[in-house]
Write an enzyme that holds these catalytic residues in place. Structure first.
Site, PDB file in Angstrom:
ATOM      1  N   TRP A  37       2.453   6.886   5.699  1.00  0.00           N
ATOM      2  CA  TRP A  37       1.797   6.502   4.447  1.00  0.00           C
ATOM      3  C   TRP A  37       0.491   5.802   4.756  1.00  0.00           C
ATOM      4  O   TRP A  37       0.441   4.887   5.579  1.00  0.00           O
ATOM      5  CB  TRP A  37       2.728   5.570   3.670  1.00  0.00           C
ATOM      6  N   SER A 103       7.294   7.064   9.990  1.00  0.00           N
ATOM      7  CA  SER A 103       7.522   6.358   8.731  1.00  0.00           C
ATOM      8  C   SER A 103       7.722   7.339   7.572  1.00  0.00           C
ATOM      9  O   SER A 103       8.675   8.107   7.578  1.00  0.00           O
ATOM     10  CB  SER A 103       6.367   5.383   8.478  1.00  0.00           C
ATOM     11  N   MET A 104       6.847   7.351   6.579  1.00  0.00           N
ATOM     12  CA  MET A 104       7.004   8.259   5.443  1.00  0.00           C
ATOM     13  C   MET A 104       7.196   9.697   5.890  1.00  0.00           C
ATOM     14  O   MET A 104       7.957  10.468   5.291  1.00  0.00           O
ATOM     15  CB  MET A 104       5.789   8.171   4.526  1.00  0.00           C
ATOM     16  N   ASP A 228      10.403  -4.041  14.265  1.00  0.00           N
ATOM     17  CA  ASP A 228       9.842  -3.307  13.123  1.00  0.00           C
ATOM     18  C   ASP A 228      10.163  -4.071  11.838  1.00  0.00           C
ATOM     19  O   ASP A 228      11.318  -4.162  11.431  1.00  0.00           O
ATOM     20  CB  ASP A 228      10.437  -1.902  13.071  1.00  0.00           C
ATOM     21  N   HIS A 256       6.388  -1.489  14.128  1.00  0.00           N
ATOM     22  CA  HIS A 256       6.385  -0.216  13.413  1.00  0.00           C
ATOM     23  C   HIS A 256       5.394   0.765  14.029  1.00  0.00           C
ATOM     24  O   HIS A 256       5.666   1.957  14.118  1.00  0.00           O
ATOM     25  CB  HIS A 256       6.045  -0.467  11.940  1.00  0.00           C
TER      26      HIS A 256
END
Length: 276
Positions: A37, A103-104, A228, A256
């Site tokens: 994202w 992630s996303m 994270d 992250h």
């Protein structure tokens, strides 16, 4: 570098780095990188260059509404975004590809496999996964209160996103990261559509992948850092538990953005996974 046009008319920017200088485009084991994202294909430069020098064909693209790709007339739901992955794989005729998402993007890759199957896919690498479910629900009591997500959107994203980026790029990386790299990351995020960021965040924080994960049988490497603060380590453990062919690789003292802070280890592990 190039552009493809999707079935709803959106132009998606992509970069395609063939294996080693001088080799024909398309040679080498293909890897498709999908960014998180707010970030773009630029974020994968420190994977794409060394892996292309090791004989891989490295491809990455800017998600619709991000970077150099056009905004979406069809929303930013995971079905739509998964179909964009399919469009790129088909346009470049990538086969035996390893899908790498951060992630996303882990949700986009999972939804791609659910909707389009694994016929073109040799393996999956999920970094800092958002699966199986972020939000607290009656049957997911350990999730995050949806009110927290709504407060972020209304009080930070839609009021002063640049300040939020400045405040949070530190935990995304680590204390060893240079100010210049932090500026590079925030600059990418600021080059994305605020509308896209809002709609994508809504999709991220409401999506439930619990029913899909058991049906994904391709070899999967789930990479996660124990520092994270964006996606808790428990998400990775629960994801691996639901998948029939997944392995967890735990990075100690990693945030992250571990693909940048721990790039040497990550690149070596990714290459070994691709070449297995």
């Amino acid at each position: 570098m190039g552009v493809i046009r999707t079935d709803d008319g959106v132009e998606l920017f992509y970069r395609d780095w063939a294996a080693e200088e001088g080799r024909d485009e398309g040679e080498g084991r293909p890897i498709l990188f999908v960014s998180s994202w707010s970030l773009t294909s630029d974020a994968w430069a420190y994977q794409m260059l060394p892996l292309s020098m090791q004989g891989c064909r490295c491809v990455a693209f800017d998600r619709r509404g991000h970077g150099r790709s056009a905004e979406s007339p069809s929303g930013y739901g995971f079905d739509r975004l998964a179909d964009d992955i399919a469009a790129l794989l088909e346009a470049l005729d990538l086969r035996g590809v390893t899908l790498v998402g951060h992630s996303m993007a882990t949700g986009e890759i999972l939804r791609y496999l659910t909707r389009h199957g694994a016929g073109r896919v040799a393996g999956v690498v999920m970094v800092g996964t958002i699966t199986p479910l972020l939000a607290r629900t009656a049957d997911n009591p350990d999730g995050v209160d949806p009110a927290v997500f709504e407060a972020f959107r209304s009080e930070q994203l839609l009021r002063d996103f640049p300040k939020w980026l400045g405040d949070n790029v530190g935990p995304f990386l680590d204390e060893r990261t240079s100010a210049e790299v932090k500026g590079w990351i925030t600059g990418m995020a600021l080059n994305s559509s605020l509308k896209a960021l809002l709609d994508c965040h809504r999709a991220i924080t409401s999506a439930d992948f619990r029913r899909e994960l058991p049906g994904i049988a391709v070899p999967t490497l789930v990479v996660h850092g124990d520092r994270d603060v964006t996606t808790p380590l428990d998400l990775a453990r629960r994801t691996v538990a639901l998948m029939p062919n997944a392995t967890l690789s735990l990075y100690e003292d990693a945030p992250h953005g571990l693909f940048l802070t721990h790039r040497d280890r990550f690149n070596a592990e990714l290459l070994a996974f691709v070449q297995r």
